[in-house]
Design a protein around this motif. Structure first.
Motif, PDB file in Angstrom:
ATOM      1  N   ASN A 186       4.084   8.385  16.176  1.00  0.00           N
ATOM      2  CA  ASN A 186       3.434   7.196  15.607  1.00  0.00           C
ATOM      3  C   ASN A 186       4.045   6.898  14.236  1.00  0.00           C
ATOM      4  O   ASN A 186       3.765   7.581  13.259  1.00  0.00           O
ATOM      5  CB  ASN A 186       1.928   7.445  15.493  1.00  0.00           C
ATOM      6  N   GLU A 187       4.888   5.872  14.182  1.00  0.00           N
ATOM      7  CA  GLU A 187       5.563   5.542  12.920  1.00  0.00           C
ATOM      8  C   GLU A 187       4.565   5.111  11.847  1.00  0.00           C
ATOM      9  O   GLU A 187       4.785   5.331  10.660  1.00  0.00           O
ATOM     10  CB  GLU A 187       6.603   4.443  13.142  1.00  0.00           C
ATOM     11  N   ALA A 188       3.471   4.497  12.262  1.00  0.00           N
ATOM     12  CA  ALA A 188       2.444   4.093  11.293  1.00  0.00           C
ATOM     13  C   ALA A 188       1.799   5.311  10.647  1.00  0.00           C
ATOM     14  O   ALA A 188       1.498   5.307   9.451  1.00  0.00           O
ATOM     15  CB  ALA A 188       1.385   3.234  11.985  1.00  0.00           C
ATOM     16  N   ALA A 189       1.601   6.366  11.411  1.00  0.00           N
ATOM     17  CA  ALA A 189       1.030   7.597  10.861  1.00  0.00           C
ATOM     18  C   ALA A 189       1.964   8.194   9.814  1.00  0.00           C
ATOM     19  O   ALA A 189       1.521   8.684   8.762  1.00  0.00           O
ATOM     20  CB  ALA A 189       0.771   8.609  11.974  1.00  0.00           C
ATOM     21  N   LYS A 190       3.257   8.138  10.081  1.00  0.00           N
ATOM     22  CA  LYS A 190       4.239   8.646   9.121  1.00  0.00           C
ATOM     23  C   LYS A 190       4.261   7.780   7.863  1.00  0.00           C
ATOM     24  O   LYS A 190       4.384   8.292   6.740  1.00  0.00           O
ATOM     25  CB  LYS A 190       5.620   8.701   9.766  1.00  0.00           C
ATOM     26  N   ARG A 191       4.128   6.455   8.032  1.00  0.00           N
ATOM     27  CA  ARG A 191       4.060   5.556   6.870  1.00  0.00           C
ATOM     28  C   ARG A 191       2.844   5.863   6.015  1.00  0.00           C
ATOM     29  O   ARG A 191       2.911   5.871   4.782  1.00  0.00           O
ATOM     30  CB  ARG A 191       3.995   4.092   7.337  1.00  0.00           C
ATOM     31  N   PHE A 192       1.724   6.117   6.688  1.00  0.00           N
ATOM     32  CA  PHE A 192       0.498   6.394   5.946  1.00  0.00           C
ATOM     33  C   PHE A 192       0.634   7.682   5.126  1.00  0.00           C
ATOM     34  O   PHE A 192       0.241   7.725   3.957  1.00  0.00           O
ATOM     35  CB  PHE A 192      -0.693   6.508   6.904  1.00  0.00           C
ATOM     36  N   LEU A 193       1.190   8.720   5.720  1.00  0.00           N
ATOM     37  CA  LEU A 193       1.392   9.971   4.979  1.00  0.00           C
ATOM     38  C   LEU A 193       2.324   9.763   3.790  1.00  0.00           C
ATOM     39  O   LEU A 193       2.104  10.318   2.708  1.00  0.00           O
ATOM     40  CB  LEU A 193       1.938  11.053   5.912  1.00  0.00           C
ATOM     41  N   ASP A 194       3.356   8.954   3.971  1.00  0.00           N
ATOM     42  CA  ASP A 194       4.268   8.653   2.865  1.00  0.00           C
ATOM     43  C   ASP A 194       3.532   7.915   1.749  1.00  0.00           C
ATOM     44  O   ASP A 194       3.750   8.166   0.564  1.00  0.00           O
ATOM     45  CB  ASP A 194       5.438   7.823   3.376  1.00  0.00           C
ATOM     46  N   PHE A 195       2.643   7.007   2.134  1.00  0.00           N
ATOM     47  CA  PHE A 195       1.840   6.257   1.161  1.00  0.00           C
ATOM     48  C   PHE A 195       0.942   7.199   0.351  1.00  0.00           C
ATOM     49  O   PHE A 195       0.878   7.111  -0.876  1.00  0.00           O
ATOM     50  CB  PHE A 195       0.983   5.227   1.915  1.00  0.00           C
ATOM     51  N   ILE A 196       0.260   8.113   1.038  1.00  0.00           N
ATOM     52  CA  ILE A 196      -0.622   9.059   0.361  1.00  0.00           C
ATOM     53  C   ILE A 196       0.170   9.970  -0.571  1.00  0.00           C
ATOM     54  O   ILE A 196      -0.274  10.302  -1.677  1.00  0.00           O
ATOM     55  CB  ILE A 196      -1.407   9.900   1.394  1.00  0.00           C
ATOM     56  N   ARG A 197       1.352  10.337  -0.151  1.00  0.00           N
ATOM     57  CA  ARG A 197       2.147  11.293  -0.924  1.00  0.00           C
ATOM     58  C   ARG A 197       2.879  10.653  -2.107  1.00  0.00           C
ATOM     59  O   ARG A 197       2.940  11.239  -3.193  1.00  0.00           O
ATOM     60  CB  ARG A 197       3.178  11.956  -0.006  1.00  0.00           C
ATOM     61  N   ASN A 198       3.410   9.443  -1.897  1.00  0.00           N
ATOM     62  CA  ASN A 198       4.363   8.908  -2.864  1.00  0.00           C
ATOM     63  C   ASN A 198       3.966   7.630  -3.592  1.00  0.00           C
ATOM     64  O   ASN A 198       4.602   7.277  -4.589  1.00  0.00           O
ATOM     65  CB  ASN A 198       5.704   8.643  -2.158  1.00  0.00           C
ATOM     66  N   SER A 199       2.971   6.916  -3.110  1.00  0.00           N
ATOM     67  CA  SER A 199       2.703   5.605  -3.704  1.00  0.00           C
ATOM     68  C   SER A 199       1.997   5.721  -5.055  1.00  0.00           C
ATOM     69  O   SER A 199       1.174   6.611  -5.283  1.00  0.00           O
ATOM     70  CB  SER A 199       1.841   4.758  -2.754  1.00  0.00           C
ATOM     71  N   PRO A 200       2.290   4.813  -5.980  1.00  0.00           N
ATOM     72  CA  PRO A 200       1.579   4.790  -7.258  1.00  0.00           C
ATOM     73  C   PRO A 200       0.097   4.476  -7.086  1.00  0.00           C
ATOM     74  O   PRO A 200      -0.727   4.897  -7.889  1.00  0.00           O
ATOM     75  CB  PRO A 200       2.302   3.695  -8.056  1.00  0.00           C
ATOM     76  N   GLU A 201      -0.231   3.740  -6.002  1.00  0.00           N
ATOM     77  CA  GLU A 201      -1.648   3.445  -5.753  1.00  0.00           C
ATOM     78  C   GLU A 201      -2.436   4.729  -5.503  1.00  0.00           C
ATOM     79  O   GLU A 201      -3.536   4.911  -6.035  1.00  0.00           O
ATOM     80  CB  GLU A 201      -1.794   2.503  -4.552  1.00  0.00           C
TER      81      GLU A 201
END
Length: 250
Positions: free
Chosen positions: A221-236
Motif C-alpha cells: 500500500n503506497e499510501a501507507a508508506k506515504r503516511f509513515l513518511d509523513f509521520i516521520r519526516n514532515s514539519p507538521e
C-alpha cells in the motif's frame, strides 16, 4: 526553519502526482489528540483517506495477530512493533521511533499536585495508574514511585486502567483525584490545559520510546508508506509533537 517549510511544500507538491489511496491506522490512545490534528492535514496534502482506530497497543497487537487488516501501527512502545516484525506480522526495516512519551502526575483540581508527596494527602483517596504489565506509561509510573520510595505507601490507593486512555478518564471524571498520565493528554501548545500537575523528571523512569511500523496488510500500500513518511519526516508532525509535549525522536 526554511528547510522544514520547504520540505512541507515539497511533500504537498509531490502528493499531487501520486494516486490517492486508503490507509487503516491503529494508534495508541496517548497519541489520540495529536493524530486527530495530523489526519486532516495529511489527507488534504495527499488526497489519501485515513481510517483511524484508537486504543491500547496490547489490544491492537492481539487483533493484528488474529488477522485485523491494519496497514500501520503507531504503538505506545518499541517492543510491540519489534515483536510484530519478529513474528512475521510486520515488514522488517520499516519501524522507527515517531515520538518520545513523557509521564506527568495530574489532577483536575487546582493546587492539589505539587510533587510526588502530594499523593500522600488525605484529599487524594484514589490514584489512577495504568497497568504496568500492559502499558509503558504504567511501567514508568511504578518506576517513578519506586525511585521515590513511595510505591508501597501509595499502592492501596491505586485504581488500575488497562491503558493510559482509561487511566486518564479515571482522573478526568474524578473517579480518582490524581493519576499518572501521558503529558500529551493534559498539555496543548506547551501549557497545562487545567488543574495541577508535576512533570516527572525523565531520569526517574525508562525512556518511553513510541515506535511505528508498516504491517503486512500494508506492505504493498503506497499510501501507507506515504503516511509513515509523513509521520516521520514532515514539519507538521514535528510541530504537533512539540505542541503536545512529546520529546522528539533522534
Amino acid at each position: 526553519m526554511k528547510k522544514l517549510m520547504l520540505g512541507s511544500v515539497l511533500f504537498a507538491a509531490l502528493a499531487g502526482f501520486v494516486h490517492a489511496g486508503q490507509v487503516s491506522v491503529a494508534v495508541a490512545s496517548n497519541f489520540t489528540a495529536p493524530m486527530k490534528e495530523l489526519a486532516p492535514v495529511y489527507e488534504k496534502a495527499t488526497g489519501d483517506k485515513l481510517e483511524v482506530s484508537f486504543g491500547a497497543t496490547g489490544a491492537f497487537y492481539a487483533q493484528i495477530k488474529n488477522g485485523a487488516p491494519y496497514d500501520v501501527l503507531l504503538a505506545a512502545n518499541a517492543g510491540t512493533p519489534a515483536k510484530a516484525i519478529k513474528e512475521g506480522l510486520a515488514v522488517e526495516g520499516t519501524s522507527f521511533t515517531y515520538a518520545m512519551g513523557k509521564l506527568i502526575l495530574w489532577s483536575p483540581k487546582e493546587g492539589l499536585i505539587k510533587n510526588i508527596d502530594s499523593l500522600k494527602s488525605d484529599d487524594v483517596k484514589k490514584i489512577a495508574v495504568a497497568d504496568a504489565k500492559l502499558a509503558p506509561y504504567g511501567e514508568a509510573a511504578v518506576q517513578t514511585m519506586e525511585a521515590k520510595g513511595v510505591f508501597k505507601a501509595l499502592e492501596p490507593k491505586f485504581v488500575i486502567g488497562n491503558n493510559i486512555g482509561k487511566t486518564f478518564q479515571f482522573v478526568k471524571s474524578e473517579n480518582a483525584q490524581a493519576g499518572f498520565v501521558a503529558k500529551s493528554q493534559v498539555f496543548k501548545n506547551g501549557k497545562l490545559v487545567g488543574g495541577s500537575a508535576w512533570e516527572i523528571p525523565a531520569d526517574l523512569y525508562k525512556p518511553i520510546r513510541q515506535d511505528a511500523v508498516l504491517l503486512n496488510p500494508g506492505k504493498d500500500n503506497e499510501a501507507a508508506k506515504r503516511f509513515l513518511d509523513f509521520i516521520r519526516n514532515s514539519p507538521e508532525a514535528t510541530k504537533v509533537r512539540e505542541a503536545y509535549g512529546y520529546g522528539q525522536p533522534n
